[in-house]
Write a protein that holds these residues in place. Structure first.
Motif, mmCIF file in Angstrom:
data_model
loop_
_atom_site.group_PDB
_atom_site.id
_atom_site.type_symbol
_atom_site.label_atom_id
_atom_site.label_comp_id
_atom_site.label_asym_id
_atom_site.label_seq_id
_atom_site.Cartn_x
_atom_site.Cartn_y
_atom_site.Cartn_z
ATOM 1 N N LEU A 272 0.729 -1.119 0.093
ATOM 2 C CA LEU A 272 -0.127 -0.117 -0.214
ATOM 3 C C LEU A 272 0.909 1.394 -0.054
ATOM 4 C CD1 LEU A 272 -2.817 1.126 0.299
ATOM 5 C CD2 LEU A 272 -2.619 1.150 2.667
ATOM 6 N N PHE A 273 1.990 1.211 0.630
ATOM 7 C CA PHE A 273 2.726 2.289 0.725
ATOM 8 C C PHE A 273 3.820 2.248 -0.127
ATOM 9 C CE2 PHE A 273 1.019 2.674 4.896
ATOM 10 C CZ PHE A 273 0.674 4.225 4.934
ATOM 11 N N ALA A 274 3.907 1.207 -1.213
ATOM 12 C CA ALA A 274 5.083 1.540 -2.014
ATOM 13 C C ALA A 274 4.789 2.598 -2.986
ATOM 14 C CB ALA A 274 4.767 0.058 -2.968
ATOM 15 N N PRO A 275 6.027 2.976 -3.599
ATOM 16 C CA PRO A 275 6.271 4.200 -4.358
ATOM 17 C C PRO A 275 5.265 4.091 -5.618
ATOM 18 C CG PRO A 275 8.389 3.936 -3.663
ATOM 19 C CD PRO A 275 7.280 2.618 -3.188
ATOM 20 N N GLU A 276 5.271 2.699 -6.174
ATOM 21 C CA GLU A 276 4.597 2.415 -7.620
ATOM 22 C C GLU A 276 3.100 2.378 -7.187
ATOM 23 O OE1 GLU A 276 6.550 0.173 -6.020
ATOM 24 O OE2 GLU A 276 8.423 0.748 -7.019
ATOM 25 N N ALA A 277 2.582 1.922 -6.125
ATOM 26 C CA ALA A 277 1.294 2.101 -5.757
ATOM 27 C C ALA A 277 0.610 3.339 -5.452
ATOM 28 C CB ALA A 277 1.078 1.245 -4.632
ATOM 29 N N LEU A 278 1.733 4.192 -4.830
ATOM 30 C CA LEU A 278 0.989 5.615 -4.551
ATOM 31 C C LEU A 278 1.045 6.280 -5.705
ATOM 32 C CD1 LEU A 278 3.061 5.930 -1.324
ATOM 33 C CD2 LEU A 278 0.762 5.868 -1.541
ATOM 34 N N ARG B 279 9.774 9.606 -9.876
ATOM 35 C CA ARG B 279 9.889 10.455 -8.710
ATOM 36 C C ARG B 279 8.593 10.885 -7.854
ATOM 37 N NH1 ARG B 279 11.459 15.665 -11.147
ATOM 38 N NH2 ARG B 279 10.670 14.862 -13.156
ATOM 39 N N LEU B 280 7.353 10.927 -8.339
ATOM 40 C CA LEU B 280 6.039 11.186 -7.657
ATOM 41 C C LEU B 280 5.985 10.031 -6.626
ATOM 42 C CD1 LEU B 280 3.503 12.636 -7.291
ATOM 43 C CD2 LEU B 280 2.417 11.164 -9.161
ATOM 44 N N GLY B 281 6.232 8.853 -7.141
ATOM 45 C CA GLY B 281 6.031 7.676 -5.980
ATOM 46 C C GLY B 281 6.917 7.919 -4.966
ATOM 47 N N GLU B 282 8.100 7.992 -5.540
ATOM 48 C CA GLU B 282 9.255 8.115 -4.320
ATOM 49 C C GLU B 282 9.013 9.333 -3.174
ATOM 50 O OE1 GLU B 282 12.727 8.350 -6.461
ATOM 51 O OE2 GLU B 282 12.869 6.480 -6.989
ATOM 52 N N THR B 283 8.577 10.320 -3.773
ATOM 53 C CA THR B 283 8.270 11.642 -2.950
ATOM 54 C C THR B 283 7.029 11.286 -2.047
ATOM 55 O OG1 THR B 283 8.987 13.037 -4.661
ATOM 56 C CG2 THR B 283 7.645 13.935 -2.965
ATOM 57 N N MET B 284 6.086 10.627 -2.688
ATOM 58 C CA MET B 284 4.880 10.484 -1.789
ATOM 59 C C MET B 284 5.237 9.554 -0.828
ATOM 60 S SD MET B 284 1.564 10.213 -4.752
ATOM 61 C CE MET B 284 0.564 9.916 -3.122
ATOM 62 N N ALA B 285 5.937 8.151 -0.974
ATOM 63 C CA ALA B 285 6.431 7.064 0.018
ATOM 64 C C ALA B 285 6.976 7.735 0.931
ATOM 65 C CB ALA B 285 7.022 6.092 -0.900
ATOM 66 N N LYS B 286 7.843 8.859 0.777
ATOM 67 C CA LYS B 286 8.588 9.374 1.698
ATOM 68 C C LYS B 286 7.808 10.121 2.657
ATOM 69 C CE LYS B 286 12.664 10.769 0.519
ATOM 70 N NZ LYS B 286 13.807 11.741 -0.192
ATOM 71 N N SER B 287 6.802 10.916 1.902
ATOM 72 C CA SER B 287 6.017 11.584 2.866
ATOM 73 C C SER B 287 4.836 10.642 3.569
ATOM 74 C CB SER B 287 5.117 12.577 1.972
ATOM 75 O OG SER B 287 5.804 13.503 1.453
ATOM 76 N N MET B 288 4.367 9.662 3.014
ATOM 77 C CA MET B 288 3.637 8.789 3.784
ATOM 78 C C MET B 288 4.250 7.882 4.882
ATOM 79 S SD MET B 288 0.528 9.120 2.468
ATOM 80 C CE MET B 288 -0.520 7.900 2.718
ATOM 81 N N SER C 265 5.785 8.499 7.411
ATOM 82 C CA SER C 265 5.588 8.905 8.843
ATOM 83 C C SER C 265 3.935 8.510 9.119
ATOM 84 C CB SER C 265 5.760 10.517 9.005
ATOM 85 O OG SER C 265 4.946 11.217 8.322
ATOM 86 N N LEU C 266 3.165 8.216 8.104
ATOM 87 C CA LEU C 266 1.743 7.962 8.713
ATOM 88 C C LEU C 266 1.622 6.554 9.082
ATOM 89 C CD1 LEU C 266 -0.215 10.027 5.845
ATOM 90 C CD2 LEU C 266 0.173 10.586 8.379
ATOM 91 N N ARG C 267 2.487 5.656 8.588
ATOM 92 C CA ARG C 267 2.268 4.227 8.922
ATOM 93 C C ARG C 267 2.002 3.822 10.246
ATOM 94 N NH1 ARG C 267 5.104 -0.720 5.741
ATOM 95 N NH2 ARG C 267 4.123 -2.419 7.008
ATOM 96 N N PRO C 268 2.923 4.248 11.170
ATOM 97 C CA PRO C 268 2.567 4.067 12.756
ATOM 98 C C PRO C 268 1.375 4.157 12.893
ATOM 99 C CG PRO C 268 4.698 5.086 12.642
ATOM 100 C CD PRO C 268 4.208 5.143 11.242
#
Length: 109
Positions: free
Chosen positions: A42-48, A69-78, A80-83
């Motif tokens: 779900l949090f993978a760059p490709e899925a995001l 780049r969009l996927g990598e940026t989103m994954a990095k941002s997301m 912190s939400l996983r916990p």
């Protein structure tokens, strides 16, 4: 009739213990490798990136590099939400499923 209030009191005293058992079972369920794999996916760059790209207006062009780049940026941002998401999954599962249902989910996965 005098036993009814006593029975209710015993039932209410048992509720927190059952709630704690459900929470422990829900945590065990959420921490299973298959459930964690689902969250990884779900949090993978490709899925995001895929989710965003699917919502773009028809005809809008995005290069593979831009999508990556969009996927990598989103994954990095997301990340912190996983916990918080894990905590919400545990709380929600404990409130939604009975102990027997959680045990069945654990056995299934």
């Amino acid at each position: 009739m005098k036993l009814f209030p006593l029975a209710v009191a015993f039932a209410l005293m048992a509720f927190p213990a059952a709630s704690q058992d459900n929470r422990a079972l829900a945590q065990q369920y959420v921490e299973l490798p298959t459930v964690q794999k689902m969250m990884d996916d779900l949090f993978a760059p490709e899925a995001l990136a895929g989710g965003v790209l699917a919502q773009l207006p028809p005809g809008m062009q995005v290069s593979q590099d831009q999508a990556t780049r969009l996927g990598e940026t989103m994954a990095k941002s997301m990340a912190s939400l996983r916990p918080r998401m894990v905590e919400l999954m545990i709380t929600g599962s404990a409130a939604t499923f009975s102990a027997a249902e959680l045990e069945a989910l654990i056995a299934f996965y």
